[in-house]
Design a protein around this motif. Structure first.
Motif: not given
Length: 269
Positions: A135, A139, A142-146, A151-152, A155, A158-159
């Motif tokens: 993980f 990151d 993508a940002r991901i929850d705990s 997927i929040l 990142s 990806s951008e």
């Protein structure tokens, strides 16, 4: 025109140079003409790999199928027009030179955000992103929850790929075929491995990439680098009996080449 393969992400240690060398050599062994560039102008791991191969072949009188590795050409600063970026022009000149006699051009990007990497991604027909099964590496995408479930948002890497896709669309070029490789996947069915699989599958649907198997952690890859060799060269240098690990690694490479589904490529090794 040559089909351009870009190998990149923005994190070191994910296996980009190993993937680059094996993909380039596999294509060369299948009879394709492959030009190669390394955009990591400081470390040049892929470039050193290619040079090690050339030195080993010269020392032992071998003629192993290989890609044609090139350095970025130097440019006369006085020839640049106002506002032109010298790195853009050097990469453009290198690609134009390789396209004359290549079926494929493979570009290995540095493990950091650079102007050269940005431009290379916009040139990619196929983008290969090796990713350690962690993980920490996830990151970058993508940002991901705990809990590793939700997927929040996208990142930084990806951008950058999204921006490259926009540039290609504006230029009327076909979309990038983005393939994310899961490298160093553990053999055991661990909870983290399962979570990573679910997270990648979920993200793939949202931002548009394919997930493919990469390489497990194997000592053989570290041993091959100083000689510039790949798994496909072992029998040519006198290894008569491949051990189980080497056979498994060859199968991983075979599976990878099939998953890439490159135009005009029939995997036959």
């Amino acid at each position: 025109m040559a089909h351009i393969i870009v190998v990149g992400n923005e994190k070191g240690g994910a296996g980009k140079s190993t993937v680059s060398m094996h993909v380039a050599t596999a294509l060369a062994r299948m009879g394709h003409k492959v030009g190669a560039l390394d955009l990591d102008l400081r470390q040049k791991s892929f470039g050193r790999y290619a040079q090690n191969r050339q030195n080993y072949c010269q020392k032992h009188g071998l003629d192993l199928p290989s890609s044609s590795y090139h350095e970025l050409p130097e440019l006369d600063q006085d020839t640049l027009k106002p506002g032109e970026n010298p790195y853009d022009q050097r990469l453009s000149a290198a690609v134009a030179q390789l396209e004359r006699d290549s079926d494929f051009i493979l570009i290995d990007c540095p493990g950091s955000h650079t102007r050269l990497s940005q431009v290379a991604h916009s040139l990619a027909d196929t983008l290969i992103t090796p990713l350690n099964d962690s993980f920490i590496d996830f990151d970058l995408l993508a940002r991901i929850d705990s809990d590793g479930q939700k997927i929040l948002g996208p990142s930084v890497y990806s951008e950058m790929v999204w921006n490259a896709r926009q540039l290609r669309a504006q230029a009327g070029l076909k979309p990038i075929d983005w393939v994310v490789l899961r490298n160093r996947v553990g053999a055991q069915q661990m909870v983290n491995k399962e979570k990573m699989g679910r997270a990648l599958d979920n993200l793939a649907k949202r931002i548009g990439f394919r997930v493919a198997p990469g390489f497990n952690e194997r000592v053989i890859f570290r041993e091959l680098f100083p000689r510039g060799l790949t798994l496909l060269d072992l029998r040519d240098i006198g290894v008569k009996q491949l051990n189980i690990s080497n056979l498994a690694a060859r199968q991983e490479l075979r599976d990878l080449m099939k998953a890439l589904d490159l135009p005009g490529v029939s995997v036959d090794f």
